[in-house]
Write a protein that holds these residues in place. Structure first.
Motif, mmCIF file in Angstrom:
data_model
loop_
_atom_site.group_PDB
_atom_site.id
_atom_site.type_symbol
_atom_site.label_atom_id
_atom_site.label_comp_id
_atom_site.label_asym_id
_atom_site.label_seq_id
_atom_site.Cartn_x
_atom_site.Cartn_y
_atom_site.Cartn_z
ATOM 1 N N TRP A 1 -1.300 4.638 4.882
ATOM 2 C CA TRP A 1 -1.417 3.915 3.613
ATOM 3 C C TRP A 1 -1.619 4.851 2.420
ATOM 4 N N LEU A 2 -2.054 6.050 2.681
ATOM 5 C CA LEU A 2 -2.370 7.000 1.614
ATOM 6 C C LEU A 2 -1.152 7.229 0.716
ATOM 7 N N GLY A 3 -1.366 7.062 -0.579
ATOM 8 C CA GLY A 3 -0.301 7.251 -1.550
ATOM 9 C C GLY A 3 0.528 6.017 -1.806
ATOM 10 N N HIS A 4 0.387 4.996 -0.956
ATOM 11 C CA HIS A 4 1.160 3.766 -1.125
ATOM 12 C C HIS A 4 0.289 2.582 -1.538
ATOM 13 N N ALA A 5 -1.003 2.643 -1.257
ATOM 14 C CA ALA A 5 -1.945 1.581 -1.636
ATOM 15 C C ALA A 5 -3.221 2.238 -2.145
ATOM 16 N N ASP A 6 -3.869 1.582 -3.127
ATOM 17 C CA ASP A 6 -5.133 2.101 -3.655
ATOM 18 C C ASP A 6 -6.334 1.530 -2.916
ATOM 19 N N GLU A 7 -6.149 0.413 -2.297
ATOM 20 C CA GLU A 7 -7.205 -0.194 -1.481
ATOM 21 C C GLU A 7 -6.572 -1.052 -0.414
ATOM 22 N N VAL A 8 -7.177 -1.058 0.757
ATOM 23 C CA VAL A 8 -6.751 -1.923 1.865
ATOM 24 C C VAL A 8 -7.989 -2.591 2.430
ATOM 25 N N ILE A 9 -7.919 -3.905 2.582
ATOM 26 C CA ILE A 9 -8.996 -4.677 3.207
ATOM 27 C C ILE A 9 -8.417 -5.354 4.450
ATOM 28 N N VAL A 10 -8.963 -5.007 5.600
ATOM 29 C CA VAL A 10 -8.506 -5.615 6.850
ATOM 30 C C VAL A 10 -9.506 -6.699 7.234
ATOM 31 N N VAL A 11 -9.071 -7.947 7.141
ATOM 32 C CA VAL A 11 -9.949 -9.097 7.341
ATOM 33 C C VAL A 11 -10.158 -9.334 8.837
ATOM 34 N N ASP A 12 -11.433 -9.451 9.213
ATOM 35 C CA ASP A 12 -11.765 -9.626 10.622
ATOM 36 C C ASP A 12 -13.065 -10.414 10.731
ATOM 37 N N ASP A 13 -13.100 -11.333 11.666
ATOM 38 C CA ASP A 13 -14.307 -12.130 11.885
ATOM 39 C C ASP A 13 -15.499 -11.262 12.273
ATOM 40 N N HIS A 14 -15.240 -10.154 12.954
ATOM 41 C CA HIS A 14 -16.339 -9.339 13.471
ATOM 42 C C HIS A 14 -16.691 -8.188 12.535
ATOM 43 N N ILE A 15 -15.732 -7.301 12.272
ATOM 44 C CA ILE A 15 -15.993 -6.146 11.412
ATOM 45 C C ILE A 15 -14.814 -5.994 10.454
ATOM 46 N N THR A 16 -14.994 -6.414 9.207
ATOM 47 C CA THR A 16 -13.964 -6.256 8.189
ATOM 48 C C THR A 16 -14.010 -4.832 7.641
ATOM 49 N N GLY A 17 -12.841 -4.220 7.501
ATOM 50 C CA GLY A 17 -12.765 -2.838 7.032
ATOM 51 C C GLY A 17 -12.275 -2.748 5.598
ATOM 52 N N VAL A 18 -12.895 -1.848 4.803
ATOM 53 C CA VAL A 18 -12.501 -1.592 3.412
ATOM 54 C C VAL A 18 -12.183 -0.098 3.313
ATOM 55 N N LEU A 19 -10.925 0.217 3.058
ATOM 56 C CA LEU A 19 -10.423 1.577 3.211
ATOM 57 C C LEU A 19 -11.153 2.620 2.364
ATOM 58 N N THR A 20 -11.297 2.404 1.062
ATOM 59 C CA THR A 20 -11.840 3.474 0.218
ATOM 60 C C THR A 20 -13.319 3.733 0.465
ATOM 61 N N GLU A 21 -14.030 2.724 0.981
ATOM 62 C CA GLU A 21 -15.440 2.922 1.331
ATOM 63 C C GLU A 21 -15.595 3.535 2.723
ATOM 64 N N HIS A 22 -14.618 3.319 3.552
ATOM 65 C CA HIS A 22 -14.651 3.725 4.965
ATOM 66 C C HIS A 22 -14.627 5.247 5.084
ATOM 67 N N GLN A 23 -15.150 5.764 6.158
ATOM 68 C CA GLN A 23 -15.143 7.202 6.377
ATOM 69 C C GLN A 23 -13.725 7.763 6.353
ATOM 70 N N ALA A 24 -12.759 6.977 6.850
ATOM 71 C CA ALA A 24 -11.372 7.438 6.835
ATOM 72 C C ALA A 24 -10.888 7.660 5.411
ATOM 73 N N GLY A 25 -11.228 6.732 4.504
ATOM 74 C CA GLY A 25 -10.836 6.901 3.099
ATOM 75 C C GLY A 25 -11.540 8.065 2.448
ATOM 76 N N LYS A 26 -12.803 8.266 2.808
ATOM 77 C CA LYS A 26 -13.567 9.392 2.249
ATOM 78 C C LYS A 26 -12.933 10.716 2.656
ATOM 79 N N VAL A 27 -12.594 10.844 3.933
ATOM 80 C CA VAL A 27 -11.994 12.088 4.431
ATOM 81 C C VAL A 27 -10.666 12.359 3.733
ATOM 82 N N LEU A 28 -9.918 11.291 3.435
ATOM 83 C CA LEU A 28 -8.625 11.448 2.764
ATOM 84 C C LEU A 28 -8.762 11.641 1.260
ATOM 85 N N GLY A 29 -9.993 11.580 0.741
ATOM 86 C CA GLY A 29 -10.233 11.807 -0.682
ATOM 87 C C GLY A 29 -9.766 10.675 -1.577
ATOM 88 N N MET A 30 -9.797 9.451 -1.057
ATOM 89 C CA MET A 30 -9.322 8.319 -1.849
ATOM 90 C C MET A 30 -10.329 7.938 -2.930
#
Length: 505
Positions: free
Chosen positions: A247-276
């Motif tokens: 998603w890097l370079g194509h989206a500024d934010e991604v929210i993956v909706v889930d009943d159990h654990i919803t993920g928010v890309l730029t806050e997530h460790q993955a987004g941090k490592v990618l420097g988003m």
């Protein structure tokens, strides 16, 4: 009893007792049917033929494959004439073997053969299981019902919802309390439901406070009339981690909706490592660790197993000090079946827009990485009762031998998992057994094949019924022409292979 365990008189005496007027009493279960000539018992599995009690279904023989002319050829084709089968490549299953319940008599077949230079004995019978049930794994992102909720077949309670696992809902159906501890109708319906599930037939179940689901082993579940297609690739957080770089370079934010654990890309460790860059979009729910949110909505059959149809409902706020006009936002479910592309306008309001090809490709890849949604049915039964007496005069030694791995247990030739601890509790995938492997008796209880294979010397040490042992070659001559012959499934371990101490298939 005749000295020949395969003689008609010996076989008849194993399965029942003759009474006056040609009537035969069947003691295959506690119902003790008195069967007149030409008729079958209440279970339809035993009949009176010429004053002898016989099984109505043929014994199922499995045949290993051999290489002939550069190809693998199974022994025992449909037109097999009883000649030419290699006893070392034939396995007698409990399907159609009958039972000697309550096992004050030896098992129906105790067969000797040689495999890999080891003389083995296989004790073959059909067990009558009151202590049994099935564990059902349903691959779905949908919420089927609350944990511990009753599962019903019609109006009768036949089980309950257990835990939700990774992309699957688990049900427990049956068990002795439903079979014997409730009303007569509850027991009958439970038994019918178990038989359908174990036989690969569909069963329609309704969950209190939840939804209706049609379950069939090896098929996709049908939830509220809609067939499921995909099992989630992971929770919302896992989905973010898997696809963040794409998603890097194509989206500024991604929210993956889930009943159990919803993920928010730029806050997530993955987004941090990618420097988003932080996007300033806060979702509802309880924040766990950065980029991971619990309880963003109630469980349901909507986006990501939640009850929402509009994913924007989980956005709590957009921080004007952090977000910016033109911010590109993707909202997707954990299966990719739901996805929405949005762009923030001048007022920082998310506005639906056409999804770019690069984003559409990643959403498609989420779906590609989802496995097909299936139902798995595992039969679980306790074989620690009188069934063991049909194997040996000292049942506890059989139990210990099974626990140590010296004795292999199979069901219809299929591998089983033997649970650790006391007793003999086995679990088998019903799709790995030959067809029509299960039956029922009106006690109510399920009837299932079970085989114990062990070295002959060990069988003697366990106090086995050595006087009942027959050679495989003799058995093939006696029952082979009327048996049901099937090729061994290559994905099953050859059941008669000698077991190594310590267990394993």
């Amino acid at each position: 009893m005749s000295a020949d365990p395969l003689s008609p008189d010996a076989r008849a005496n194993k399965f029942g007792a003759a009474e006056g007027d040609g009537i035969v009493r069947c003691d295959a279960c506690p119902v003790l049917c008195r069967i007149r000539p030409g008729r079958a018992g209440a279970c339809a599995r035993y009949a009176n033929r010429d004053g002898r009690l016989v099984r109505t279904d043929p014994v199922v023989l499995l045949h290993d494959t051999v290489e002939a002319g550069g190809r693998l050829v199974p022994f025992g084709a449909a037109a097999w004439d009883g000649h030419g089968a290699d006893p070392a490549r034939t396995f007698v299953t409990g399907i159609g073997a009958g039972t000697t319940y309550p096992d004050y008599k030896p098992a129906p077949f105790i067969v000797a053969s040689e495999h890999e230079g080891v003389e083995t004995v296989t004790v073959v019978t059909e067990g009558i299981f009151s202590y049994c049930g099935v564990k059902v794994k349903i691959d779905t992102d949908r919420h089927l019902g609350p944990e511990r909720a009753a599962v019903r077949a019609g109006s009768e309670e036949v089980g309950h919802v257990t835990t939700a696992e990774y992309g699957s809902q688990m049900l427990s159906i049956g068990g002795v309390r439903h079979l014997t501890g409730g009303s007569k109708k509850e027991g009958q319906v439970t038994c019918e439901t178990l038989l359908a599930l174990c036989s690969g037939a569909p069963a329609t179940l309704a969950i209190d406070g939840g939804h209706a689901v049609v379950v069939q082993a090896g098929r996709a579940p049908i939830v509220d009339g809609v067939p499921e297609r995909r099992m989630r690739v992971g929770c919302g957080s896992a989905t973010v981690g898997i696809f963040a770089r794409q998603w890097l370079g194509h989206a500024d934010e991604v929210i993956v909706v889930d009943d159990h654990i919803t993920g928010v890309l730029t806050e997530h460790q993955a987004g941090k490592v990618l420097g988003m860059r932080p996007a300033g979009i806060r979702v509802r729910g309880r924040r766990s660790t950065p980029g991971r949110y619990f309880q963003v909505a109630k469980p349901g059959t909507g986006w990501g197993g939640t009850d929402i149809a509009d994913p924007l409902a989980i956005i709590q706020a957009i921080d004007p000090a952090v977000a910016w006009p033109g911010l590109r936002l993707l909202m997707t479910s954990t299966t990719g079946e739901h996805a929405l592309w949005l762009v923030l306008d001048e007022r920082l309001t998310p506005v639906p827009a056409e999804m770019p090809p690069a984003i559409r490709a990643v959403v498609a890849r989420i779906g590609e990485n989802c496995e097909p949604s299936l139902c798995t049915v595992l039969f679980v039964a306790g074989a620690g009762g009188s069934l063991r007496a049909g194997v040996t005069e000292n049942p506890v030694r059989l139990t210990r031998s099974v626990a140590s791995g010296e004795t292999r247990v199979t069901m219809g030739g299929a591998p089983v998992t033997v649970w650790p601890g006391g007793g003999i509790t086995v679990m088998a995938d019903v799709t790995r057994l030959p067809g029509n492997a299960f039956g029922a008796v009106p006690t109510p209880a399920l009837v299932a094949p079970i085989e114990f294979t062990l070295p002959r010397a060990l069988y003697a040490d366990l106090g086995g019924h050595l006087g009942e042992v027959v050679a495989m070659a003799d058995l093939l001559r006696e029952v082979g022409p009327g048996a049901r012959h099937e090729a061994w499934r290559p994905d099953n371990p050859w059941p008669a292979r000698p077991a190594a101490k310590g267990g394993g298939p």
